[in-house]
Structure formats: structure tokens, C-alpha cells
Design an enzyme around this catalytic site. Structure first.
Site, PDB file in Angstrom:
ATOM      1  N   GLU A  12       9.297   9.187 -16.576  1.00  0.00           N
ATOM      2  CA  GLU A  12       7.892   9.535 -16.830  1.00  0.00           C
ATOM      3  C   GLU A  12       7.490   9.141 -18.252  1.00  0.00           C
ATOM      4  OE1 GLU A  12       6.897  13.476 -14.367  1.00  0.00           O
ATOM      5  OE2 GLU A  12       8.782  13.596 -15.441  1.00  0.00           O
ATOM      6  N   SER A  28      14.250  22.501 -14.972  1.00  0.00           N
ATOM      7  CA  SER A  28      13.059  23.282 -15.265  1.00  0.00           C
ATOM      8  C   SER A  28      13.507  24.609 -15.858  1.00  0.00           C
ATOM      9  CB  SER A  28      12.286  23.529 -13.968  1.00  0.00           C
ATOM     10  OG  SER A  28      11.501  24.702 -14.093  1.00  0.00           O
ATOM     11  N   LYS A  51      15.234  22.304  -9.812  1.00  0.00           N
ATOM     12  CA  LYS A  51      14.559  21.077 -10.259  1.00  0.00           C
ATOM     13  C   LYS A  51      15.473  20.125 -11.019  1.00  0.00           C
ATOM     14  CE  LYS A  51      10.595  20.211 -10.201  1.00  0.00           C
ATOM     15  NZ  LYS A  51       9.357  20.801 -10.685  1.00  0.00           N
ATOM     16  N   HIS A  88       0.833  -1.221   0.000  1.00  0.00           N
ATOM     17  CA  HIS A  88       0.000   0.000   0.000  1.00  0.00           C
ATOM     18  C   HIS A  88       0.862   1.262   0.000  1.00  0.00           C
ATOM     19  CE1 HIS A  88      -3.259  -2.739   1.361  1.00  0.00           C
ATOM     20  NE2 HIS A  88      -2.300  -3.239   2.143  1.00  0.00           N
TER      21      HIS A  88
END
Ligand code: ARG
Length: 444
Positions: free
Chosen positions: A274, A261, A267, A140
């Protein structure tokens, strides 16, 4: 009509297979006395010339010609004249395209197989390096029990092993030759299907001409294997994304595989992971796309089947790229062992060890031990410390049967070492599996 009918825009990717199949076909026609030796050598030489041209400059698309088969034949006619017309004796574009596509998918499988093995090597190497590194194991996405990072990485090795077997299985099944099925009914020419099958590396000719030109289950086998593989990649990609997030901090992604970024200088984004996660959706979509194209088609060939190729090409490109990108990320990622081990401690992940200990040392029924440990965890939560930081008096206040030996097992390292059941997370067991994996990968 020309626009909707044309497939050259994508099926030009079959040019190598198309020429190879034509060379096998014409050699057979000559051996069977269907085409003269003279015509055969003109055709074969012409085909080889086209092969060189395409290899050098790519396929030059002619909007008047529908597909790769007609492009090759038209170019052959330009090169050798009317004898080119004999190549298409005793075959049809229906068995031709089925043959070309099987050959293409067979190569695609070999390419994926190599990429999977390469990725497994990376996983095994990193797993060996981190056979003792402790991290929280999750259920979980809640810290459950400590495991080793080596064990976690080896879980993906096992998944990829099954992926490889699915691709191998698909390859075995697809390796039969449709060539000679002609349009759908076979041919009255005295062809030798065994010979063309052998020349193209197929195990045998397909037994039913209607089936040979009309099924695309081999492409669906490929897409199904690709989909399952992509799902595995996507889960690992997701884990890397989570692990790289600041609250986790389990990994520092390599510069080579992350992006910055445009406005936030701090970043470091996990774009490659992704995209692997996103690509898996497109790969599964490709499978569904071909399932829907094939559904309900009457035997034998229908033009719908021309739409079989784009989803396979797309899925294959995405899959190979995903495998390479993810392998590169895993190879170069910096795992933060201290952070992982701290997280394992902080998540009370040795609570089960404590309960097991109370059962085996104090003879308590497991349910009672479970309840008792629940109170101990609550105490640690109240004090804002880990289980191993509770002093003996507080523990004994909850149950007097607890003694100082308990500290040996509240330690996450001791916990993973104790999980010695087959397939468990104990480093020695994981190392054994790593050794077997290296052997299977030809590394030991
Ligand atoms: N371009 C076609 C395809 O990809 C080749 C087969 C054409 N056959 C036919 N009967 N029109 O499926």
C-alpha cells in the site's frame, strides 16, 4: 530573509559532489596557470580534509551560511586562510550548483538502475518457478482467459526493462558539464572546460553557458522516468493487495512484509504494498512540482531554481525504497497455485478456447460460435459448475457438432499450452523469454 533564502537544510546532500567539482576546478586552475601550485595544493588538501570531516560527522549547519557551496568555502577558509578565496575564481555558484546537481542525479540514476536490475532478477526467478502455474488472466478485473503466473510476472520484467532504458537515456543526456559557464556568460579567464568535464566523468562541456546554468531538464528527465517506473510498481503493488485479500487468496504475504492489526488478531495487512502504491503518487507529485517551478522562468538563473532539489531528493528516496520493498515482497510471497488454478476454472476462462475450437473443428463462423458458447456458459452458471464439468449430452443438446475431444481444451492447462503465438502465455514461450532475460541480467 535568512530563513527563506537558505537551502543548506536540503542541499547539504550535495556535499560529495560539491567537493569533487571543486577539486576538479582547482586542479584545472593550476594547470592553466590561474592559481599557483602552492595555493592549489593547500586548497586541495583542505577540501579533502573537509570531505573526511563530513563523511565522519556530517555537514555542520551554520544558519549564517546559505548553502552547501558557502559552507564548504567557509570551512576551507577556516582551515587554510585567505588562499581559500582563490577557489572561486572563474566560476559562480550558478555553474557550481548545476554541476553538483547533475553529478548527484547521475549517481541517483546508477542507484536506481542497480535496484531495477535486482528487482528484475527476483521477477525472473519467480517467473521461472511458476512458468506452469495457471491463473486467471483478467480484463476489467473479470476472469478473461487463463494465463500463467510466470507470464504475468514477466510482464513486469518487460516494464522494468523499459524503465531502465528511460533512466539510461536520461543519464546519457545529462552527462555534460556546466562547470565553467560561470554566472551565465562564461569567463575571461583562460579556463579549460574539457579538462574539468573529463575529470568529473562528463562526456563534454555544455555548449551554451546560459543553457548550462539555467535548465533543469535533466532533473525532470529523471523525475519523468521515476514517475513512469513508480506507476509500474504501483500497479504490481495493487495486484498484490488484491491477490492477498481473502476473497482472492492468491498469495499469502510474507510476515516480513506485512503488519498485524492492533485489534483484529486475524489481520495480515499489505502495508508495504500500500505504501508503494501511495509513494507513486508522491513521486508523480514531485515531477509536477518541478515542472511548475521551472515554467516561465526567464534565462538564466533565478532563485526559484533552488527549489529544484527537494522534489528530486524526495522522489529518489521513495523510489529506491519502493523498489527494494516490492522486490522483497515478490521474493518472499507464497503464491497459492491451487487457488489460482481453481479461480481460472471457475471463471469460465476457457470459453474462448471452446469458441475457437468450434471455429476450427466444426467450421463455424466465429460469431455463431461466440453465441453458442454464451449459451453453454449460461448452462454452467445455472448448474453452478465449471465448463469442464458439463456432461457431453448437455453440450450436444446445445450443438450436435460438439464431441468428447472438447474436454481436452476446456482444461485450463491445455488452454495456456495452446497459446503459442509469439509473446503469448504458453509455458515454452515464456521460458524462452526467461532464458533471454537471465542472459541479459548476466545470470546465464
Ligand atoms: N543555493 C543556490 C541554489 O541551490 C545556489 C546558487 C545561488 N546562486 C545565486 N545566484 N544566488 O540554487
Amino acid at each position: 530573509m535568512r530563513e527563506i533564502n537558505a537551502s543548506i537544510g536540503f542541499d547539504k546532500r550535495l556535499w560529495r559532489e560539491d567537493i569533487a567539482a571543486s577539486l576538479a576546478h582547482v586542479a584545472m586552475l593550476e594547470a592553466q596557470g590561474i592559481v599557483s601550485e602552492e595555493d592549489e595544493s593547500a586548497i586541495a588538501e583542505g577540501l579533502e580534509r573537509i570531505q573526511d570531516e563530513y563523511a565522519l560527522k556530517g555537514v555542520k549547519e551554520d544558519p549564517a551560511l546559505e548553502d552547501i557551496h558557502m559552507h564548504v568555502e567557509a570551512r576551507l577558509a577556516e582551515l587554510i586562510g585567505p588562499a581559500a578565496g582563490r577557489l572561486h575564481t572563474a566560476r559562480s555558484r550558478n555553474d557550481q550548483v548545476a554541476t553538483d546537481f547533475r553529478l548527484w542525479v547521475r549517481n541517483a540514476i546508477d542507484e536506481v538502475e542497480a535496484a531495477l536490475a535486482a528487482f528484475q532478477r527476483v521477477l525472473v526467478a519467480r517467473a521461472e518457478e511458476h512458468a506452469e502455474t495457471v491463473m486467471p488472466g483478467f480484463t476489467h478485473l473479470q476472469a478473461a482467459q487463463p494465463v500463467t503466473l510466470g507470464h504475468h510476472l514477466m510482464a513486469y520484467y518487460e516494464m522494468l526493462l523499459r524503465d531502465r532504458s528511460r533512466f539510461a537515456d536520461a543519464r546519457r543526456r545529462l552527462n555534460e558539464s556546466p562547470l565553467g559557464a560561470a554566472a551565465l556568460a562564461g569567463t575571461s579567464f583562460p579556463i579549460d572546460r574539457e579538462a574539468t568535464a573529463a575529470a568529473l566523468g562528463f562526456d563534454r562541456p555544455m555548449a551554451n553557458s546560459l543553457d548550462a546554468v539555467s535548465d533543469r531538464d535533466f532533473a525532470l528527465d529523471y523525475l519523468a522516468a521515476a514517475t513512469l517506473c513508480a506507476l509500474h510498481l504501483s500497479r504490481l503493488a495493487e495486484e498484490l493487495i488484491i491477490w492477498a485479500s481473502q476473497p482472492f487468496g492468491f498469495v499469502a504475504l510474507p510476515d516480513d512484509f506485512s503488519t498485524g492489526s492492533s485489534i483484529m488478531p486475524q489481520k495480515r495487512n499489505p502495508d508495504a504494498a500500500e505504501l508503494v502504491r501511495g509513494h507513486s503518487g508522491r513521486i508523480a507529485g514531485a515531477m509536477v512540482s518541478l515542472v511548475m517551478v521551472m515554467k516561465g522562468l526567464p534565462l538564466a538563473y533565478s532563485k526559484d531554481m533552488q527549489d529544484d532539489k527537494p522534489p528530486v531528493f524526495e522522489a529518489h528516496d521513495l523510489l529506491v525504497l519502493s523498489l527494494q520493498a516490492l522486490a522483497g515482497m515478490v521474493e518472499k510471497t507464497d503464491f497459492n497455485a491451487a487457488r489460482m488454478s481453481d479461480a481460472a476454472e471457475a471463471g469460465f476462462s476457457t470459453a474462448t478456447d471452446l469458441a475457437d475450437w468450434l471455429v476450427s473443428r466444426a467450421g463455424m463462423p466465429f460469431r455463431e460460435a461466440h453465441h453458442l458458447v454464451g449459451r453453454i456458459v449460461q448452462l454452467a452458471e445455472e448448474k453452478g459448475c465449471g465448463l469442464a464439468d458439463l456432461d457431453l449430452d448437455s453440450l450436444r443438446a446445445i450443438d450436435a457438432r460438439i464431441d468428447e475431444r472438447v474436454y481436452e481444451l476446456l482444461n485450463v492447462n491445455a488452454s495456456v499450452r495452446s497459446r503459442t503465438s509469439y509473446g503469448g502465455t504458453a509455458p515454452e514461450g515464456v521460458r524462452e523469454r526467461i532464458a533471454a532475460a537471465k542472459k541479459a541480467l548476466g545470470e546465464a
